[in-house]
Scaffold this motif. Structure first.
Motif, PDB file in Angstrom:
ATOM      1  N   VAL A  94      -2.883   8.015   6.514  1.00  0.00           N
ATOM      2  CA  VAL A  94      -3.744   6.826   6.515  1.00  0.00           C
ATOM      3  C   VAL A  94      -2.899   5.564   6.370  1.00  0.00           C
ATOM      4  O   VAL A  94      -3.111   4.570   7.078  1.00  0.00           O
ATOM      5  N   ASN A  95      -1.910   5.593   5.473  1.00  0.00           N
ATOM      6  CA  ASN A  95      -1.048   4.415   5.306  1.00  0.00           C
ATOM      7  C   ASN A  95      -0.260   4.117   6.571  1.00  0.00           C
ATOM      8  O   ASN A  95      -0.088   2.944   6.947  1.00  0.00           O
ATOM      9  N   VAL A 142       8.508   5.286   8.093  1.00  0.00           N
ATOM     10  CA  VAL A 142       9.463   6.379   7.884  1.00  0.00           C
ATOM     11  C   VAL A 142       9.327   6.937   6.468  1.00  0.00           C
ATOM     12  O   VAL A 142       9.327   8.161   6.258  1.00  0.00           O
ATOM     13  N   GLY A 143       9.205   6.034   5.481  1.00  0.00           N
ATOM     14  CA  GLY A 143       9.069   6.486   4.102  1.00  0.00           C
ATOM     15  C   GLY A 143       7.836   7.342   3.891  1.00  0.00           C
ATOM     16  O   GLY A 143       7.909   8.437   3.302  1.00  0.00           O
ATOM     17  N   SER A 144       6.694   6.876   4.375  1.00  0.00           N
ATOM     18  CA  SER A 144       5.457   7.652   4.219  1.00  0.00           C
ATOM     19  C   SER A 144       5.550   8.977   4.962  1.00  0.00           C
ATOM     20  O   SER A 144       5.056  10.012   4.487  1.00  0.00           O
ATOM     21  N   GLY A 145       6.188   8.966   6.138  1.00  0.00           N
ATOM     22  CA  GLY A 145       6.336  10.200   6.893  1.00  0.00           C
ATOM     23  C   GLY A 145       7.188  11.235   6.173  1.00  0.00           C
ATOM     24  O   GLY A 145       6.847  12.429   6.142  1.00  0.00           O
ATOM     25  N   LEU A 146       8.286  10.798   5.580  1.00  0.00           N
ATOM     26  CA  LEU A 146       9.150  11.729   4.846  1.00  0.00           C
ATOM     27  C   LEU A 146       8.433  12.312   3.635  1.00  0.00           C
ATOM     28  O   LEU A 146       8.561  13.512   3.340  1.00  0.00           O
ATOM     29  N   ILE A 147       7.691  11.480   2.913  1.00  0.00           N
ATOM     30  CA  ILE A 147       6.974  11.978   1.728  1.00  0.00           C
ATOM     31  C   ILE A 147       5.901  12.978   2.141  1.00  0.00           C
ATOM     32  O   ILE A 147       5.698  14.015   1.494  1.00  0.00           O
ATOM     33  N   TRP A 151       0.845  -1.199   0.000  1.00  0.00           N
ATOM     34  CA  TRP A 151       0.000   0.000   0.000  1.00  0.00           C
ATOM     35  C   TRP A 151       0.878   1.245   0.000  1.00  0.00           C
ATOM     36  O   TRP A 151       0.716   2.155  -0.813  1.00  0.00           O
ATOM     37  N   GLY A 152       1.833   1.289   0.949  1.00  0.00           N
ATOM     38  CA  GLY A 152       2.713   2.447   1.047  1.00  0.00           C
ATOM     39  C   GLY A 152       3.606   2.628  -0.163  1.00  0.00           C
ATOM     40  O   GLY A 152       3.924   3.753  -0.547  1.00  0.00           O
ATOM     41  N   GLY A 153       4.007   1.515  -0.785  1.00  0.00           N
ATOM     42  CA  GLY A 153       4.868   1.612  -1.953  1.00  0.00           C
ATOM     43  C   GLY A 153       4.164   2.176  -3.169  1.00  0.00           C
ATOM     44  O   GLY A 153       4.787   2.850  -3.997  1.00  0.00           O
TER      45      GLY A 153
END
Length: 422
Positions: free
Chosen positions: A176-177, A86-91, A24-26
């Motif tokens: 949400v993710n 972490v990835g979703s947070g940075l984006i 989902w996050g990707g």
């Protein structure tokens, strides 16, 4: 440890939840490519960001898979949800900062690479009953492929809907993710280990050599089809939405999400219907997948030439069917080739090659000044046809040991023993 010895027969569900949430996050970034272009990023910058998470995926695949074969699945799999958060947070934080967007995509790639190599192997092993049968063969690959496809699809659709019609379009989809990932990561903490930690593992560089990747069956059947897995996906929900965005003013993000939904829904359904295509005695499933790829690329060329929205949706549907068939058939072929000691490694190699397809939008964008998109997509159909010919020539050659036995049973990864270690 087998289900009869204490492993819950549904233990694979917890790991599938992590595959789903990280996928989902990707993919939630993909339908928002149009949004970032509207926010001022150039088309080529957006395409680079789309492919950026391959920078994280490939090393995570190639190192994470072999490491999990020596250290166990849990130590390599459980950090993946954290990396995804972490990835979703940075984006979310760096909506207007290219460097943060790039870093966030790399972290998302690291998370996805781990779940695809390690998680796919873990699901397969947890899906294996005490005594394997022809009916059980491939169940782990199907469950992993369906979890990934469902995550890719739902993540894209929810992100597009929130960005198009909700508040805070560059922030809310990622929050949400993060929530979904945290919730689904908790059950995986209790999933049983399936690989005993090696007492004397030897040198890691020796583990990074995957002998199964040099198997002639892999070279003749899996290698020609693997790059198309995500090449067709990228065409469906990265290239086509950008080409027709001007035809849906005001609803560009929503239409991009629609194409993602159509493509990945078709892929999901196709994966469930395609189990009868697979056979250990030939490359039938891969041949069908590549044949659908040829059709899909041809329809995509038609859509690029006409910019007709109906043809574009049709192209996304056919490309989605191709994606679903390619993902499932490639996983099943790779798992048959692997031995129990390099299962995660061969899956890592397969996914690493398949993710090269995500560079297609970047390459097409660089060439678009001198070659039109209809011509490039038509050229893709021709190249897919050549790959199809290569696989047909290797139809039943160099089958893994025992793969041609009646009923499809064979020795190898479908007989993986599950460790009693917790």
């Amino acid at each position: 440890m087998s289900p009869a010895a204490g492993t819950h027969p549904r233990a694979w569900l917890a790991v599938c939840g992590v595959l789903f949430s990280v996928a989902w996050g990707g993919n939630e970034f993909t339908p928002l490519l149009v949004l970032y272009r509207l926010e001022g990023l150039s088309a080529q910058s957006v395409n680079v960001l789309l492919a950026a998470y391959v920078v994280g995926i490939v090393p995570a695949l190639l190192v994470g898979g072999p490491l999990s074969d020596r250290l166990g699945r849990r130590p390599l799999m459980l950090p993946a949800p954290l990396l995804g958060v972490v990835g979703s947070g940075l984006i979310a934080w760096g909506a207007h900062l290219h460097a943060l967007l790039f870093a966030g995509r790399v972290f998302s790639g690291l998370a996805l690479g781990l779940v695809m190599a390690v998680g796919t192997s873990w699901v397969k092993e947890l899906s294996q009953p005490p005594v394997a049968s022809a009916a059980d063969a491939g169940s782990g690959a199907r469950r992993a492929a369906l979890s990934l496809t469902a995550g890719f699809g739902l993540g894209a659709v929810v992100a597009a809907a929130l960005a198009q019609y909700g508040p805070l379009p560059t922030l809310l989809p990622y929050l949400v993710n993060i929530a979904v990932t945290v919730v689904l990561a908790v059950p995986a903490l209790s999933a049983p280990e399936t690989v005993a930690r090696q007492a004397d593992p030897g040198r890691l560089r020796d583990d990074l050599r995957i002998p199964a990747a040099r198997h002639r069956r892999f070279l003749l059947v899996v290698l020609p089809m693997a790059p198309w897995v995500f090449a067709v996906a990228a065409c469906a929900y990265a290239i086509l939405p950008a080409l027709v965005a001007h035809r849906v003013p005001g609803d560009e993000i929503g239409f991009s999400g629609l194409l993602c939904l159509v493509a990945l829904s078709c892929g999901f359904v196709t994966q469930q219907l395609a189990r009868s295509l697979d056979t250990p005695r030939s490359a039938r499933a891969v041949v069908v997948a590549l044949a659908v790829t040829v059709v899909g690329m041809s329809v995509a060329a038609w859509a690029a030439a006409t910019l007709d929205l109906r043809v574009t949706v049709l192209a996304a549907a056919v490309l989605g069917c191709a994606y679903g068939l390619l993902m499932l058939s490639g996983l099943q072929e790779a798992q048959r080739i692997a031995g129990p000691d390099d299962l995660a490694g061969i899956i890592a190699v397969f996914y690493s090659i398949s993710y090269l397809g995500f560079f297609v939008p970047t390459v097409f964008g660089a060439l678009s000044g001198s070659v039109s998109y209809p011509v490039m997509l038509a050229g893709g159909a021709v190249l897919a046809a050549l790959c199809l010919l290569v696989v047909v020539l290797g139809w039943s050659r160099h089958l893994p040991q025992g793969a041609g036995s009646p009923g499809g049973s064979h020795r190898g990864p479908d007989r993986v023993k599950i460790s009693a270690r917790p």
